[in-house]
Design a protein around this motif. Structure first.
Motif, PDB file in Angstrom:
ATOM      1  N   THR A   1       0.851  -1.189   0.000  1.00  0.00           N
ATOM      2  CA  THR A   1       0.000   0.000   0.000  1.00  0.00           C
ATOM      3  C   THR A   1       0.884   1.235   0.000  1.00  0.00           C
ATOM      4  N   TYR A   2       0.633   2.104  -0.958  1.00  0.00           N
ATOM      5  CA  TYR A   2       1.330   3.384  -1.052  1.00  0.00           C
ATOM      6  C   TYR A   2       0.407   4.461  -0.487  1.00  0.00           C
ATOM      7  N   ASN A   3       0.876   5.177   0.513  1.00  0.00           N
ATOM      8  CA  ASN A   3       0.077   6.242   1.120  1.00  0.00           C
ATOM      9  C   ASN A   3       0.590   7.635   0.771  1.00  0.00           C
ATOM     10  N   GLN A   4       1.742   7.708   0.171  1.00  0.00           N
ATOM     11  CA  GLN A   4       2.313   8.986  -0.231  1.00  0.00           C
ATOM     12  C   GLN A   4       2.046   9.181  -1.728  1.00  0.00           C
ATOM     13  N   ILE A   5       0.885   9.730  -2.033  1.00  0.00           N
ATOM     14  CA  ILE A   5       0.477   9.965  -3.417  1.00  0.00           C
ATOM     15  C   ILE A   5       0.386  11.485  -3.597  1.00  0.00           C
ATOM     16  N   ASP A   6       1.427  12.072  -4.171  1.00  0.00           N
ATOM     17  CA  ASP A   6       1.466  13.526  -4.310  1.00  0.00           C
ATOM     18  C   ASP A   6       0.907  14.024  -5.640  1.00  0.00           C
ATOM     19  N   ASP A   7       0.964  13.201  -6.661  1.00  0.00           N
ATOM     20  CA  ASP A   7       0.465  13.580  -7.988  1.00  0.00           C
ATOM     21  C   ASP A   7      -0.740  12.726  -8.330  1.00  0.00           C
ATOM     22  N   TYR A   8      -1.862  13.380  -8.645  1.00  0.00           N
ATOM     23  CA  TYR A   8      -3.088  12.651  -8.966  1.00  0.00           C
ATOM     24  C   TYR A   8      -4.046  13.575  -9.700  1.00  0.00           C
ATOM     25  N   ASP A   9      -4.882  12.990 -10.515  1.00  0.00           N
ATOM     26  CA  ASP A   9      -5.948  13.696 -11.227  1.00  0.00           C
ATOM     27  C   ASP A   9      -7.040  12.700 -11.556  1.00  0.00           C
ATOM     28  N   VAL A  10      -8.273  13.112 -11.384  1.00  0.00           N
ATOM     29  CA  VAL A  10      -9.425  12.322 -11.811  1.00  0.00           C
ATOM     30  C   VAL A  10     -10.396  13.290 -12.462  1.00  0.00           C
ATOM     31  N   SER A  11     -10.830  12.953 -13.675  1.00  0.00           N
ATOM     32  CA  SER A  11     -11.805  13.795 -14.362  1.00  0.00           C
ATOM     33  C   SER A  11     -12.763  12.920 -15.155  1.00  0.00           C
ATOM     34  N   ILE A  12     -13.920  13.481 -15.434  1.00  0.00           N
ATOM     35  CA  ILE A  12     -14.947  12.800 -16.231  1.00  0.00           C
ATOM     36  C   ILE A  12     -15.398  13.732 -17.344  1.00  0.00           C
ATOM     37  N   ASN A  13     -15.987  13.143 -18.361  1.00  0.00           N
ATOM     38  CA  ASN A  13     -16.545  13.891 -19.491  1.00  0.00           C
ATOM     39  C   ASN A  13     -15.508  14.772 -20.181  1.00  0.00           C
ATOM     40  N   GLY A  14     -14.272  14.299 -20.233  1.00  0.00           N
ATOM     41  CA  GLY A  14     -13.229  15.025 -20.935  1.00  0.00           C
ATOM     42  C   GLY A  14     -13.292  14.761 -22.425  1.00  0.00           C
ATOM     43  N   SER A  15     -12.339  15.342 -23.122  1.00  0.00           N
ATOM     44  CA  SER A  15     -12.284  15.151 -24.568  1.00  0.00           C
ATOM     45  C   SER A  15     -10.838  15.217 -25.037  1.00  0.00           C
ATOM     46  N   VAL A  16     -10.616  14.656 -26.211  1.00  0.00           N
ATOM     47  CA  VAL A  16      -9.337  14.779 -26.895  1.00  0.00           C
ATOM     48  C   VAL A  16      -9.646  15.386 -28.251  1.00  0.00           C
ATOM     49  N   THR A  17      -9.088  16.575 -28.483  1.00  0.00           N
ATOM     50  CA  THR A  17      -9.284  17.280 -29.746  1.00  0.00           C
ATOM     51  C   THR A  17      -7.916  17.658 -30.285  1.00  0.00           C
ATOM     52  N   ASN A  18      -7.642  17.236 -31.526  1.00  0.00           N
ATOM     53  CA  ASN A  18      -6.334  17.490 -32.152  1.00  0.00           C
ATOM     54  C   ASN A  18      -5.201  17.026 -31.237  1.00  0.00           C
ATOM     55  N   SER A  19      -5.338  15.849 -30.676  1.00  0.00           N
ATOM     56  CA  SER A  19      -4.354  15.225 -29.777  1.00  0.00           C
ATOM     57  C   SER A  19      -4.148  15.975 -28.468  1.00  0.00           C
ATOM     58  N   GLU A  20      -5.012  16.903 -28.122  1.00  0.00           N
ATOM     59  CA  GLU A  20      -4.924  17.676 -26.882  1.00  0.00           C
ATOM     60  C   GLU A  20      -6.021  17.210 -25.928  1.00  0.00           C
ATOM     61  N   PHE A  21      -5.628  16.811 -24.703  1.00  0.00           N
ATOM     62  CA  PHE A  21      -6.596  16.348 -23.711  1.00  0.00           C
ATOM     63  C   PHE A  21      -7.178  17.530 -22.953  1.00  0.00           C
ATOM     64  N   ASN A  22      -8.508  17.569 -22.880  1.00  0.00           N
ATOM     65  CA  ASN A  22      -9.237  18.566 -22.096  1.00  0.00           C
ATOM     66  C   ASN A  22      -9.986  17.801 -21.010  1.00  0.00           C
ATOM     67  N   PRO A  23      -9.704  18.094 -19.723  1.00  0.00           N
ATOM     68  CA  PRO A  23     -10.185  17.219 -18.650  1.00  0.00           C
ATOM     69  C   PRO A  23     -11.689  17.187 -18.405  1.00  0.00           C
ATOM     70  N   GLY A  24     -12.465  18.120 -18.872  1.00  0.00           N
ATOM     71  CA  GLY A  24     -13.895  18.089 -18.572  1.00  0.00           C
ATOM     72  C   GLY A  24     -14.143  18.457 -17.122  1.00  0.00           C
ATOM     73  N   THR A  25     -14.958  17.670 -16.410  1.00  0.00           N
ATOM     74  CA  THR A  25     -15.256  17.925 -15.001  1.00  0.00           C
ATOM     75  C   THR A  25     -14.169  17.300 -14.130  1.00  0.00           C
ATOM     76  N   VAL A  26     -13.465  18.132 -13.389  1.00  0.00           N
ATOM     77  CA  VAL A  26     -12.383  17.656 -12.526  1.00  0.00           C
ATOM     78  C   VAL A  26     -12.971  17.226 -11.191  1.00  0.00           C
ATOM     79  N   LEU A  27     -12.752  15.962 -10.846  1.00  0.00           N
ATOM     80  CA  LEU A  27     -13.224  15.424  -9.569  1.00  0.00           C
ATOM     81  C   LEU A  27     -12.134  15.434  -8.506  1.00  0.00           C
TER      82      LEU A  27
END
Length: 181
Positions: free
Chosen positions: A100-126
């Motif tokens: 179990t890793y408890n030191q998680i400093d980098d994280y992102d969760v998003s829903i309803n994102g998109s990829v347009t012209n190879s660029e990720f747009n996160p949508g709703t950031v959770l």
């Protein structure tokens, strides 16, 4: 004749007992995998990507794990994508361990994102590590690696946001490793 009768009666008694046992397992929730849950809504995880930045067997560096609700061919393709759900976290280690890793400093969760012209747009950031004062910042988080092989990863994760809401999930399946030129 009597010994046969006692065996038949014993067999009938055993069958009757088995037939009367409860088959109802609805009180035990089934453990779902390859998904995450937030605010009572479940989101599927289809593809896992494991990116180990270690270049030696003795140096500690970031090991990043990403999940998408799209297939590997959809992710790698050049087509625009909509309704992209994305989970990312990383931790520092030499190799991925069953721990179990408890030191998680980098994280992102998003829903309803998109990829347009190879660029990720996160949508709703959770969940995001970008602003410690934000409700979507994690006050705690853990990732438990249950099994890691050359072909498969099995893990669970849970993050509690500053506003008290929990994002949790699990994955058990194949993963891909990005090819770095």
């Amino acid at each position: 004749m009597k010994p046969k009768l006692s065996r038949v009666l014993g067999l009938l008694f055993a069958i009757t007992l088995m037939a009367c046992t409860s088959d109802d397992t609805s009180s035990v929730p089934t453990e779902e995998t390859n998904q995450f849950t937030f605010n009572g809504v479940t989101y599927n995880l289809v593809t896992a990507v494991v990116n180990d930045e270690n270049t030696s067997t003795s140096d500690v560096s970031e090991i990043g794990i990403s999940f998408f609700n799209k297939t590997a061919s959809e992710i790698a393709g050049n087509s625009d994508l909509t309704n992209v759900n994305f989970v990312y976290f990383d931790f520092d280690d030499v190799t991925i361990q069953n721990t179990t890793y408890n030191q998680i400093d980098d994280y992102d969760v998003s829903i309803n994102g998109s990829v347009t012209n190879s660029e990720f747009n996160p949508g709703t950031v959770l969940l995001s590590d970008s602003n410690v004062a934000s409700d979507v910042y994690a006050q705690s988080g853990s990732v438990t690696i249950l099994n890691f092989t050359e072909f498969n990863i099995k893990l669970t994760f849970s993050f509690t946001r500053n506003d008290g809401q929990v994002i949790s999930g699990s994955y058990d399946g194949n993963y891909i490793v990005p090819v770095i030129d």
